[in-house]
Design a protein around this motif. Structure first.
Motif, short mmCIF file in Angstrom:
data_model
loop_
_atom_site.label_atom_id
_atom_site.label_comp_id
_atom_site.label_asym_id
_atom_site.label_seq_id
_atom_site.Cartn_x
_atom_site.Cartn_y
_atom_site.Cartn_z
N VAL A 76 0.86 -1.18 0.00
CA VAL A 76 0.00 0.00 0.00
C VAL A 76 0.90 1.23 0.00
O VAL A 76 1.66 1.45 0.93
CB VAL A 76 -0.93 0.03 1.22
CG1 VAL A 76 -1.77 1.30 1.22
CG2 VAL A 76 -1.83 -1.21 1.24
N ASN A 77 0.82 2.01 -1.07
CA ASN A 77 1.67 3.19 -1.18
C ASN A 77 1.02 4.15 -2.18
O ASN A 77 0.89 3.83 -3.36
CB ASN A 77 3.07 2.79 -1.67
CG ASN A 77 4.03 3.97 -1.71
OD1 ASN A 77 3.71 5.03 -2.23
ND2 ASN A 77 5.22 3.77 -1.18
N TYR A 78 0.61 5.32 -1.70
CA TYR A 78 -0.06 6.30 -2.56
C TYR A 78 0.89 7.33 -3.14
O TYR A 78 0.49 8.17 -3.93
CB TYR A 78 -1.15 7.04 -1.77
CG TYR A 78 -2.36 6.19 -1.44
CD1 TYR A 78 -3.56 6.40 -2.11
CD2 TYR A 78 -2.32 5.19 -0.49
CE1 TYR A 78 -4.68 5.63 -1.82
CE2 TYR A 78 -3.42 4.41 -0.19
CZ TYR A 78 -4.59 4.64 -0.86
OH TYR A 78 -5.70 3.87 -0.57
N GLY A 79 2.17 7.27 -2.75
CA GLY A 79 3.07 8.37 -3.08
C GLY A 79 4.24 8.06 -3.98
O GLY A 79 5.03 8.95 -4.28
N ALA A 129 -13.98 11.39 10.20
CA ALA A 129 -13.87 10.19 9.36
C ALA A 129 -12.42 9.86 9.03
O ALA A 129 -12.02 8.69 9.03
CB ALA A 129 -14.67 10.37 8.08
N TYR A 130 -11.63 10.89 8.73
CA TYR A 130 -10.23 10.65 8.39
C TYR A 130 -9.46 10.06 9.56
O TYR A 130 -8.50 9.31 9.37
CB TYR A 130 -9.57 11.97 7.94
CG TYR A 130 -9.70 12.24 6.46
CD1 TYR A 130 -8.77 11.76 5.56
CD2 TYR A 130 -10.77 12.98 5.96
CE1 TYR A 130 -8.89 12.00 4.19
CE2 TYR A 130 -10.90 13.23 4.61
CZ TYR A 130 -9.96 12.75 3.72
OH TYR A 130 -10.09 12.99 2.37
N GLN A 131 -9.85 10.41 10.78
CA GLN A 131 -9.14 9.94 11.96
C GLN A 131 -9.70 8.62 12.51
O GLN A 131 -9.16 8.07 13.46
CB GLN A 131 -9.19 11.02 13.05
CG GLN A 131 -8.44 12.28 12.68
CD GLN A 131 -8.75 13.46 13.57
OE1 GLN A 131 -9.31 13.30 14.65
NE2 GLN A 131 -8.38 14.66 13.12
N ASP A 132 -10.75 8.11 11.88
CA ASP A 132 -11.37 6.87 12.32
C ASP A 132 -10.86 5.72 11.44
O ASP A 132 -11.17 5.66 10.25
CB ASP A 132 -12.89 6.98 12.19
CG ASP A 132 -13.63 5.74 12.69
OD1 ASP A 132 -12.95 4.72 12.97
OD2 ASP A 132 -14.86 5.78 12.77
N PRO A 133 -10.08 4.80 12.00
CA PRO A 133 -9.51 3.71 11.19
C PRO A 133 -10.56 2.76 10.64
O PRO A 133 -10.25 1.95 9.76
CB PRO A 133 -8.57 3.00 12.17
CG PRO A 133 -9.08 3.34 13.53
CD PRO A 133 -9.64 4.73 13.41
N THR A 134 -11.81 2.84 11.13
CA THR A 134 -12.86 1.97 10.61
C THR A 134 -13.70 2.63 9.52
O THR A 134 -14.64 2.03 9.01
CB THR A 134 -13.81 1.53 11.76
OG1 THR A 134 -14.56 2.66 12.22
CG2 THR A 134 -13.03 0.93 12.92
N SER A 135 -13.37 3.87 9.14
CA SER A 135 -14.21 4.63 8.21
C SER A 135 -14.05 4.16 6.77
O SER A 135 -14.90 4.45 5.93
CB SER A 135 -13.88 6.12 8.28
OG SER A 135 -12.57 6.36 7.76
N GLY A 136 -12.97 3.48 6.47
CA GLY A 136 -12.71 3.08 5.10
C GLY A 136 -11.88 4.08 4.32
O GLY A 136 -11.48 3.82 3.18
N ILE A 137 -11.62 5.25 4.89
CA ILE A 137 -10.76 6.23 4.24
C ILE A 137 -9.32 5.79 4.37
O ILE A 137 -8.87 5.43 5.45
CB ILE A 137 -10.94 7.63 4.87
CG1 ILE A 137 -12.33 8.19 4.54
CG2 ILE A 137 -9.86 8.59 4.39
CD1 ILE A 137 -12.60 9.54 5.15
N THR A 138 -8.59 5.82 3.27
CA THR A 138 -7.17 5.49 3.31
C THR A 138 -6.40 6.53 2.52
O THR A 138 -6.80 6.92 1.42
CB THR A 138 -6.88 4.09 2.73
OG1 THR A 138 -7.40 4.02 1.40
CG2 THR A 138 -7.51 3.00 3.56
N VAL A 139 -5.30 6.99 3.10
CA VAL A 139 -4.42 7.95 2.43
C VAL A 139 -3.01 7.42 2.33
O VAL A 139 -2.11 8.11 1.84
CB VAL A 139 -4.41 9.31 3.17
CG1 VAL A 139 -5.79 9.94 3.13
CG2 VAL A 139 -3.96 9.15 4.61
N GLY A 284 -10.99 8.97 -0.18
CA GLY A 284 -11.71 9.85 0.73
C GLY A 284 -12.92 10.45 0.06
O GLY A 284 -13.23 10.15 -1.11
N PRO A 285 -13.65 11.35 0.73
CA PRO A 285 -14.89 11.91 0.19
C PRO A 285 -14.71 12.75 -1.07
O PRO A 285 -15.57 12.75 -1.96
CB PRO A 285 -15.41 12.77 1.34
CG PRO A 285 -14.80 12.18 2.57
CD PRO A 285 -13.45 11.70 2.16
#
Length: 403
Positions: A76-79, A129-139, A284-285
């Motif tokens: 997993v690497n977005y950068g 949401a960004y700070q919630d590891p269960t939200s599904g958001i990944t950066v 993210g959103p």
């Protein structure tokens, strides 16, 4: 029958062997990775052969090396599309301050400035949401990036590494029976988003990145390969300006980055140039993304033959209608994202066909190449990524037959 060709935005899932080899490479005191060993070069060479062969097996028309020459030491690497360049540029070092730890920056009318990454408007609007590891958001992970502490230049190491990328992909293309391929390269505008501790002026720093990137573009084109300039900054910067600027101020700010791309490409034939625009590949959103209708005319000012952009994710799929109002020059080709990196759901071939037909009916099937929204490598599981490409190829065949 006019065949609709297929390609992808660049990054493909790395093999476990390549990830392990990347992760095992040491990091120097300057925070950068030293020149690769012969053992690593062989792992990389074989991985490129395999990934090009896989694209041929699936039926991708216009392949690349999967960006395997851009170091990625985890699945997993977005950068990596961005951070790869730091090993190729002199004048950079870790300073302890970067876009993640610096203080937020505020803009004003007529004075547009990029703020820090954590101060993005989408990230602050959905902070919970960004700070919630269960939200599904990944950066992805957020490493410390280097800053420019002296004059920057494309280094001898950079010349060796792009030479290695060219040699590897050319051999792999020949082995797989491809006549042509492409390599990804960073835009000056995206490069200039790191901290500047030397130039002291945004425009001067951008100019320096023009000179940095030109040799890489020219090396790729001189080898007969297509250069894909990756420039999320054209669209993504909008979200990194606080408070939200006027569209007019943003376009003035962005036009300088478009001009920087054109200056860096001055010696590259237009027919060997692709340009990739996206709104950032994090999951993210994206409610603060700028609308494509504001950017499409500016996009066409870039001296490229092929224009790649997101068109499959649910925030931007509706914007295919932009091409009803924006006239595509006859010698240009659009490369819309038809399958998305932003979801694990694999697009049905029939949906792929419908999406392709929309564009083909507006600009002509010979001026549409089906692609991905953004790179798939580092963003979704490899099994899902390859399934998406298979669906892309199958859907393109359906659309070609209908059209």
């Amino acid at each position: 029958m006019t065949e609709i060709l297929t390609t992808h935005a660049g990054s493909l899932p790395r093999s476990p062997e390549l990830i392990a080899a990347n992760a095992a490479r040491p990091v120097g005191e300057d925070g950068l990775t030293p020149a690769p060993t012969d053992e690593f070069r062989e792992v990389l060479r074989q991985a490129v052969v395999d990934v090009v062969a896989k694209q041929r097996e699936i039926g991708i028309s216009l392949p690349n090396d999967g960006e395997y020459g851009h170091l990625m030491g985890s699945a997993v690497n977005y950068g990596a599309w961005w951070s790869y360049i730091f090993d190729r540029v002199s004048g950079l070092e870790l300073t302890g301050s970067d876009h993640f730890s610096s203080e937020p920056v505020r803009s004003a009318p007529g004075d547009v400035r990029l703020t820090t990454f954590p101060d993005r408007r989408d990230w602050t609007l959905f902070a919970e949401a960004y700070q919630d590891p269960t939200s599904g958001i990944t950066v992805g992970s957020q490493p410390t990036f280097p800053a420019a502490t002296g004059p920057i230049a494309f280094s001898e190491t950079g010349r060796e590494l792009i030479g290695q990328d060219i040699t590897n992909v050319q051999a792999a293309l020949d082995a797989a029976g491809y006549a042509h391929g492409f390599l990804n390269s960073l835009s000056p505008g995206s490069g200039s988003r790191i901290n500047d501790d030397h130039y002291g002026d945004v425009d001067s720093f951008l100019d320096a990145w023009v000179e940095v990137m030109r040799p890489e573009y020219e090396a790729i084109a001189a080898a007969g390969l297509t250069v894909q300039v990756d420039d999320p900054s054209i669209a993504e910067n909008w979200d990194q300006i606080n408070p939200e600027p006027s569209v007019e101020d943003y376009l003035a700010f962005t036009r300088k980055r478009v001009d920087a791309v054109n200056r860096a490409l001055v010696n590259v034939p237009t027919e060997l140039t692709r340009f990739h625009l996206c709104w950032g590949s994090w999951h993210g959103p994206h409610t603060t993304d700028i609308e494509f209708r504001h950017l499409a005319p500016l996009l066409l000012e870039i001296d490229a033959k092929y224009y790649s952009f997101e068109a499959a994710n649910v925030r931007h799929e509706h914007e295919w209608t932009v091409w009803q109002d924006v006239e595509l020059p006859e010698d240009k080709i659009i490369v819309p994202g038809i399958v998305s990196h932003a979801t694990n759901v694999v697009e049905h071939p029939e949906l792929v066909a419908q999406r392709l037909e929309r564009f083909a009916r507006l600009v002509g099937p010979e001026r549409v190449i089906g692609s991905t929204d953004c790179g798939l490598g580092g963003r979704i599981h490899s099994q899902i990524a390859w399934a998406k490409l298979e669906s892309l190829v199958e859907g393109a065949k359906i659309a070609s037959q209908r059209l």
